[in-house]
Design a protein around this motif. Structure first.
Motif, PDB file in Angstrom:
ATOM      1  N   VAL A 122      42.566  38.301  39.249  1.00 48.02           N
ATOM      2  CA  VAL A 122      43.204  39.331  40.486  1.00 48.02           C
ATOM      3  C   VAL A 122      42.006  40.517  40.538  1.00 48.02           C
ATOM      4  O   VAL A 122      41.574  40.711  41.643  1.00 48.02           O
ATOM      5  CB  VAL A 122      44.762  40.056  40.027  1.00 48.02           C
ATOM      6  CG1 VAL A 122      44.633  41.232  41.032  1.00 48.02           C
ATOM      7  CG2 VAL A 122      45.454  38.885  40.233  1.00 48.02           C
ATOM      8  N   LEU A 123      41.503  40.896  39.307  1.00 44.84           N
ATOM      9  CA  LEU A 123      40.580  41.907  39.477  1.00 44.84           C
ATOM     10  C   LEU A 123      39.416  41.288  40.034  1.00 44.84           C
ATOM     11  O   LEU A 123      38.866  42.236  40.688  1.00 44.84           O
ATOM     12  CB  LEU A 123      40.281  42.287  37.849  1.00 44.84           C
ATOM     13  CG  LEU A 123      41.044  43.189  37.129  1.00 44.84           C
ATOM     14  CD1 LEU A 123      40.457  43.543  35.581  1.00 44.84           C
ATOM     15  CD2 LEU A 123      41.375  44.258  37.659  1.00 44.84           C
ATOM     16  N   ILE A 124      39.017  40.177  39.816  1.00 45.87           N
ATOM     17  CA  ILE A 124      37.667  39.353  40.378  1.00 45.87           C
ATOM     18  C   ILE A 124      37.866  39.371  41.859  1.00 45.87           C
ATOM     19  O   ILE A 124      36.903  39.622  42.579  1.00 45.87           O
ATOM     20  CB  ILE A 124      37.401  38.115  39.627  1.00 45.87           C
ATOM     21  CG1 ILE A 124      37.241  38.412  38.133  1.00 45.87           C
ATOM     22  CG2 ILE A 124      35.955  37.713  40.270  1.00 45.87           C
ATOM     23  CD1 ILE A 124      36.093  38.392  37.440  1.00 45.87           C
ATOM     24  N   ILE A 125      38.944  38.819  42.225  1.00 51.13           N
ATOM     25  CA  ILE A 125      39.386  38.724  43.710  1.00 51.13           C
ATOM     26  C   ILE A 125      39.202  40.171  44.494  1.00 51.13           C
ATOM     27  O   ILE A 125      38.409  40.386  45.258  1.00 51.13           O
ATOM     28  CB  ILE A 125      40.587  38.053  44.053  1.00 51.13           C
ATOM     29  CG1 ILE A 125      40.703  37.030  43.490  1.00 51.13           C
ATOM     30  CG2 ILE A 125      41.101  38.239  45.466  1.00 51.13           C
ATOM     31  CD1 ILE A 125      42.126  36.185  43.663  1.00 51.13           C
ATOM     32  N   MET A 126      39.939  41.163  43.746  1.00 48.31           N
ATOM     33  CA  MET A 126      39.657  42.662  44.306  1.00 48.31           C
ATOM     34  C   MET A 126      38.356  42.948  44.307  1.00 48.31           C
ATOM     35  O   MET A 126      37.801  43.342  45.236  1.00 48.31           O
ATOM     36  CB  MET A 126      40.414  43.571  43.378  1.00 48.31           C
ATOM     37  CG  MET A 126      41.972  43.202  43.609  1.00 48.31           C
ATOM     38  SD  MET A 126      42.742  44.576  44.640  1.00 48.31           S
ATOM     39  CE  MET A 126      42.410  45.956  44.163  1.00 48.31           C
ATOM     40  N   CYS A 127      37.527  42.929  43.017  1.00 48.42           N
ATOM     41  CA  CYS A 127      36.215  43.231  43.191  1.00 48.42           C
ATOM     42  C   CYS A 127      35.225  42.565  44.021  1.00 48.42           C
ATOM     43  O   CYS A 127      34.342  43.278  44.765  1.00 48.42           O
ATOM     44  CB  CYS A 127      35.662  42.792  41.868  1.00 48.42           C
ATOM     45  SG  CYS A 127      36.255  43.821  40.479  1.00 48.42           S
ATOM     46  N   PHE A 128      35.395  41.201  44.323  1.00 41.87           N
ATOM     47  CA  PHE A 128      34.615  40.427  45.373  1.00 41.87           C
ATOM     48  C   PHE A 128      34.791  41.179  46.510  1.00 41.87           C
ATOM     49  O   PHE A 128      33.783  41.277  47.480  1.00 41.87           O
ATOM     50  CB  PHE A 128      35.172  38.937  45.378  1.00 41.87           C
ATOM     51  CG  PHE A 128      34.775  38.197  46.474  1.00 41.87           C
ATOM     52  CD1 PHE A 128      33.394  37.557  46.077  1.00 41.87           C
ATOM     53  CD2 PHE A 128      35.112  37.710  47.608  1.00 41.87           C
ATOM     54  CE1 PHE A 128      32.715  36.636  47.017  1.00 41.87           C
ATOM     55  CE2 PHE A 128      34.499  37.047  48.523  1.00 41.87           C
ATOM     56  CZ  PHE A 128      33.314  36.509  48.232  1.00 41.87           C
ATOM     57  N   PHE A 129      36.097  41.134  47.106  1.00 38.48           N
ATOM     58  CA  PHE A 129      36.268  41.780  48.463  1.00 38.48           C
ATOM     59  C   PHE A 129      35.596  43.216  48.642  1.00 38.48           C
ATOM     60  O   PHE A 129      34.912  43.529  49.472  1.00 38.48           O
ATOM     61  CB  PHE A 129      37.748  41.798  48.967  1.00 38.48           C
ATOM     62  CG  PHE A 129      38.159  40.433  49.242  1.00 38.48           C
ATOM     63  CD1 PHE A 129      37.413  39.720  50.502  1.00 38.48           C
ATOM     64  CD2 PHE A 129      39.087  39.865  48.706  1.00 38.48           C
ATOM     65  CE1 PHE A 129      38.073  38.602  50.877  1.00 38.48           C
ATOM     66  CE2 PHE A 129      39.367  38.463  48.784  1.00 38.48           C
ATOM     67  CZ  PHE A 129      38.819  37.775  49.730  1.00 38.48           C
ATOM     68  N   ARG A 130      36.133  44.191  47.759  1.00 38.44           N
ATOM     69  CA  ARG A 130      35.517  45.597  47.683  1.00 38.44           C
ATOM     70  C   ARG A 130      33.997  45.794  47.551  1.00 38.44           C
ATOM     71  O   ARG A 130      33.513  46.516  48.100  1.00 38.44           O
ATOM     72  CB  ARG A 130      36.219  46.348  46.638  1.00 38.44           C
ATOM     73  CG  ARG A 130      37.931  46.363  47.033  1.00 38.44           C
ATOM     74  CD  ARG A 130      38.234  47.379  45.989  1.00 38.44           C
ATOM     75  NE  ARG A 130      38.077  48.677  45.990  1.00 38.44           N
ATOM     76  CZ  ARG A 130      38.437  49.668  45.039  1.00 38.44           C
ATOM     77  NH1 ARG A 130      39.289  49.178  44.194  1.00 38.44           N
ATOM     78  NH2 ARG A 130      38.186  50.723  45.537  1.00 38.44           N
ATOM     79  N   GLU A 131      33.389  44.867  46.543  1.00 38.96           N
ATOM     80  CA  GLU A 131      31.890  45.074  46.515  1.00 38.96           C
ATOM     81  C   GLU A 131      31.409  44.530  47.500  1.00 38.96           C
ATOM     82  O   GLU A 131      30.358  44.988  48.327  1.00 38.96           O
ATOM     83  CB  GLU A 131      31.484  44.415  45.254  1.00 38.96           C
ATOM     84  CG  GLU A 131      30.141  44.849  44.773  1.00 38.96           C
ATOM     85  CD  GLU A 131      29.586  44.396  43.496  1.00 38.96           C
ATOM     86  OE1 GLU A 131      30.326  43.375  43.001  1.00 38.96           O
ATOM     87  OE2 GLU A 131      28.467  44.605  42.871  1.00 38.96           O
TER      88      GLU A 131
END
Lengths: 208, 194
Positions: free
Chosen positions: A140-149
């Motif tokens: 979940v962290l990586i999915i969030m990071c992916f979109f936000r970054e």
């Protein structure tokens, strides 16, 4: 309880962030770049697995009345270890995660799993539970990071991805983006779970 | 240290660097206890009290630890102190304000794992605040939490009647709402104190 079922629960049906709604603070706070997300995710997997093992080993010795305090001491010990290791070997990650590394102590995922799973199950199952729940959190962290970054800064792992003319949606990297991004992700998860539940229902009906 | 520097800390903690909307500390009780205004305010007040107390006590503990050369035991020591404090508050409320005690229910012991409380103790050390600054930061940080949870609970009571897509029911719509309030709070970031 078999490993395959545990893996599915950790990643999807009982995902710690999207379904159990645990550990929201760190999920929203540090997911501005993929490096941060990875650092946090791996730290949590390590701490969660180790604390699950120890608590599961001690589950018959710890008296019921003071169990929460005991769990917290075990968890705080491991968090301090990880914090010192990060400071020594990966000072950059330690700097960008800042106060959120010591705050893993009060990350509800770890205490929640200790209370709900490790204090009731054998060592083997608890170890797997730690690894899989930690993985669910990291994904979940990586999915969030992916979109936000990607959309907030136009970069991934500090490499420019978007073309030059792209104006970054700066709001995504701000706190506001964290709230809204996680809200939408949970909504998608609820939608998917409701859909698969309906599918199963239909299947059962047909079988009858 | 002057009064203005204390005022700057206070304004920062309540508005510009609000614990919830800017620093993401204490989200769990923020989302968990914000369905009704009364309980939300009770929770906010209890957290404010614990945060103020924790900043004061942890300041002393940290001095002791540093003097003993055990600075790395900070996290463990702080969390134990906070757990003891929360237990104390719980006993006090049970005896003197039983209505609030029952209203807060399971969330009261959970203040221990409220990251805002441990967060404020750690941030005090990180920012090198002295005793008065620490206590001011703790109390005003708690007031910021109280303000945030009050506003959010007020909006959320209306949200019950909102006609949102089904998959957004419950937490997702609450999170999006919180995001919008955070957006409003960003307006304070231009605020400069002297």
């Amino acid at each position: 309880m078999n490993a395959k079922k545990q893996l599915k629960e950790g990643l999807l049906t009982q995902n710690p962030v999207l379904v159990q709604l645990l550990g929201m603070c760190s999920t929203m706070a540090i997911t501005t770049s993929i490096m941060n997300g990875l650092g946090m995710g791996v730290s949590v997997i390590i701490i969660l697995t180790l604390s699950n093992i120890i608590i599961s080993l001690l589950r018959k010795i710890i008296p019921n009345e003071v169990r929460i305090a005991c769990f917290i001491v075990v968890i705080a010990g491991f968090v301090t270890c990880v914090q010192l290791l990060l400071k020594a070997f990966l000072p950059e990650i330690d700097k960008s995660l800042g106060v959120f590394i010591p705050l893993i102590v009060v990350n509800c995922i770890i205490l929640g799993r200790a209370e709900a799973f490790a204090s009731k199950n054998a060592v083997g199952a608890s170890t797997l539970d730690g690894i899989f729940q930690g993985l669910g959190y990291t994904v979940v962290l990586i999915i969030m990071c992916f979109f936000r970054e990607l959309f907030g800064a136009g970069k991934l792992l500090d490499i420019q991805i978007m073309p030059d003319g792209y104006t970054p949606i700066g709001i995504l990297t701000l706190p506001v983006g964290g709230f809204i991004c996680l809200g939408v992700l949970i909504a998608v998860m609820q939608w998917a779970l409701a859909k698969s539940a309906k599918k199963n229902e239909n299947k059962e009906k047909e079988a009858k | 240290m002057t009064i203005t520097s204390l005022l700057a800390i206070a304004l920062g903690a309540i508005l510009t660097n609000n614990f919830i909307f800017a620093q993401f500390l204490g989200i769990c009780p923020f989302l968990g206890v914000s369905k009704k205004i009364d309980t939300a305010v009770g929770m906010g007040a209890a957290v404010t009290f614990v945060m103020g107390l924790a900043s004061a006590v942890c300041f002393g503990i940290n001095r002791l630890l540093v003097a003993a050369g055990l600075g790395y035991m900070q996290t463990v020591a702080f969390i134990l102190v906070i757990a003891a404090l929360v237990q104390f508050v719980e006993m006090f409320l049970k005896k003197n304000v039983p209505t609030l005690y029952t209203a807060l229910g399971v969330y009261l012991p959970l203040i221990t794992t409220n990251c805002a409380v441990l967060g404020v103790a750690l941030l005090n050390v990180q920012n090198d605040y002295n005793f008065i600054q620490s206590v001011v930061y703790g109390i005003t940080g708690g007031l910021g939490f109280l303000l945030a949870i009050f506003l959010f609970a007020a909006v959320r009571e209306q949200l019950e009647f909102a006609d949102n897509p089904k998959c957004f029911d419950g937490f997702p719509i609450a999170l999006v709402t919180a995001g919008l309030i955070a957006l409003a709070f960003m307006g304070f970031s231009g605020l400069k104190v002297w």
